[in-house]
Design a protein around this motif. Structure first.
Motif, PDB file in Angstrom:
ATOM      1  N   UNK A 221       6.123   1.369   0.059  1.00  0.00           N
ATOM      2  CA  UNK A 221       6.782   0.813   1.248  1.00  0.00           C
ATOM      3  C   UNK A 221       8.087   1.547   1.569  1.00  0.00           C
ATOM      4  N   UNK A 222       8.335   1.678   2.870  1.00  0.00           N
ATOM      5  CA  UNK A 222       9.687   2.027   3.348  1.00  0.00           C
ATOM      6  C   UNK A 222      10.167   0.797   4.119  1.00  0.00           C
TER       7      UNK A 222
ATOM      8  N   UNK B  53       5.910  11.910   3.218  1.00  0.00           N
ATOM      9  CA  UNK B  53       4.801  12.543   2.474  1.00  0.00           C
ATOM     10  C   UNK B  53       4.857  12.231   0.981  1.00  0.00           C
ATOM     11  N   UNK B  54       5.960  11.634   0.523  1.00  0.00           N
ATOM     12  CA  UNK B  54       6.088  11.316  -0.913  1.00  0.00           C
ATOM     13  C   UNK B  54       5.743   9.861  -1.216  1.00  0.00           C
TER      14      UNK B  54
ATOM     15  N   UNK C 255      12.358  -3.174   9.320  1.00  0.00           N
ATOM     16  CA  UNK C 255      11.199  -2.396   9.766  1.00  0.00           C
ATOM     17  C   UNK C 255      10.454  -1.939   8.515  1.00  0.00           C
ATOM     18  N   UNK C 256       9.213  -2.397   8.379  1.00  0.00           N
ATOM     19  CA  UNK C 256       8.447  -2.120   7.161  1.00  0.00           C
ATOM     20  C   UNK C 256       7.320  -1.151   7.463  1.00  0.00           C
ATOM     21  N   UNK C 257       7.213  -0.118   6.649  1.00  0.00           N
ATOM     22  CA  UNK C 257       6.126   0.853   6.775  1.00  0.00           C
ATOM     23  C   UNK C 257       5.369   0.865   5.452  1.00  0.00           C
ATOM     24  N   UNK C 258       4.102   0.542   5.515  1.00  0.00           N
ATOM     25  CA  UNK C 258       3.256   0.573   4.304  1.00  0.00           C
ATOM     26  C   UNK C 258       2.321   1.774   4.370  1.00  0.00           C
ATOM     27  N   UNK C 259       2.350   2.576   3.283  1.00  0.00           N
ATOM     28  CA  UNK C 259       1.459   3.745   3.208  1.00  0.00           C
ATOM     29  C   UNK C 259       0.043   3.268   2.950  1.00  0.00           C
TER      30      UNK C 259
ATOM     31  N   UNK D 107      -0.642   7.563   8.782  1.00  0.00           N
ATOM     32  CA  UNK D 107      -0.644   7.252   7.337  1.00  0.00           C
ATOM     33  C   UNK D 107      -0.032   5.878   7.058  1.00  0.00           C
ATOM     34  N   UNK D 108       0.636   5.283   8.068  1.00  0.00           N
ATOM     35  CA  UNK D 108       1.390   4.049   7.825  1.00  0.00           C
ATOM     36  C   UNK D 108       0.968   2.904   8.741  1.00  0.00           C
ATOM     37  N   UNK D 109       1.043   1.691   8.186  1.00  0.00           N
ATOM     38  CA  UNK D 109       0.996   0.463   8.983  1.00  0.00           C
ATOM     39  C   UNK D 109       2.426  -0.061   9.053  1.00  0.00           C
ATOM     40  N   UNK D 110       2.891  -0.376  10.269  1.00  0.00           N
ATOM     41  CA  UNK D 110       4.311  -0.711  10.443  1.00  0.00           C
ATOM     42  C   UNK D 110       4.496  -2.055  11.147  1.00  0.00           C
ATOM     43  N   UNK D 111       5.605  -2.708  10.827  1.00  0.00           N
ATOM     44  CA  UNK D 111       5.895  -4.020  11.419  1.00  0.00           C
ATOM     45  C   UNK D 111       7.393  -4.304  11.331  1.00  0.00           C
ATOM     46  N   UNK D 112       7.945  -4.892  12.398  1.00  0.00           N
ATOM     47  CA  UNK D 112       9.335  -5.370  12.318  1.00  0.00           C
ATOM     48  C   UNK D 112       9.304  -6.843  11.915  1.00  0.00           C
TER      49      UNK D 112
END
Ligand SMILES: C[S@@+](CC[C@H](N)C(=O)[O-])C[C@H]1O[C@@H](n2cnc3c(N)ncnc32)[C@H](O)[C@@H]1O
Length: 196
Positions: free
Chosen positions: A153-154, A146-147, A191-195, A178-183
């Motif tokens: 990116x995470x 949420x932050x 593992x990438x998570x884009x807000x 809330x996220x688009x994710x991809x390995x």
């Protein structure tokens, strides 16, 4: 950015790479091994973090500071600072040494302690590199999701070589609208998570 890595810095990176390699075969207990990312992953993190929105840049799991160095190149380029968290006192000492030798202390705040004791105090986050025990990945995601600012990116390490361990986080993040994710198949799998 990569062409500006000094000889001293390169030597420190090679020194840590050698310890990391030896750790894997010489019987060093798992919790004392450096368990570093690959150099390619480091370059990938630098490239990802050089063009971030406003917000904190954090790393969970410093070890001896190898991955932090790669993030710090981008921080030096952009005049920003990384907050990196490490729970193990011996690794904190090594990381302090790494940052001093590298001359990158101005771009790094090293926090000795359990990330979860500090997570509530963090502000908005632009980038998080997550590289701790896989059992805590999902909880880390829940604590910070949420932050994360829009376009933040995470990036979580070991998404391929320790897929089963990272899976709870992968499932939670992938189901989070809330996220688009991809390995990404680089190093041990990022593992990438884009807000959005
Ligand atoms: C895989 S290593 C990190 C390697 C480092 N990112 C690199 O590539 O150079 C994981 C580190 O996370 C640290 N760690 C585990 N749980 C933690 C927590 N709750 N808070 C802070 N550090 C933690 C461990 O002590 C260990 O040094």
């Amino acid at each position: 950015m990569f062409n500006e890595i000094s000889v001293i810095l390169k030597e420190r990176m090679e020194y840590l790479e050698k310890i990391d390699l030896a750790d894997r075969t010489d019987g060093t207990p798992r919790n004392k091994r450096l368990r570093q990312i690959s150099a390619d992953t480091g370059k990938f993190l630098s490239l990802l973090s050089v063009n971030l929105p406003e917000g904190e840049i954090i790393e969970i799991g410093t070890s001896a500071g190898y991955s932090t160095l790669w993030l710090a190149f981008a921080a030096r380029e952009t005049g920003r600072k990384i907050k990196t968290f490490e729970i193990d006192p011996d690794k904190v000492l090594l990381a302090k040494e790494t940052f001093r030798i590298a001359g990158l202390e101005d771009y790094i705040e090293l926090i000795h302690g359990d990330f979860f004791d500090y997570s509530a105090q963090l502000g908005q986050i632009a980038f998080c590199f997550l590289d701790a025990e896989k059992e805590i990945y999902e909880r880390c995601f829940t604590e910070i999701a949420h932050k994360i600012v829009v376009n933040g990116l995470i990036v979580a390490d070991n998404a391929i070589d320790q897929y089963e361990g990272v899976k709870p986080m992968i499932n939670t993040a992938t189901d989070d609208n809330r996220f688009d994710c991809l390995i990404v198949p680089i190093g041990n799998g990022e593992f990438i998570c884009r807000r959005k």
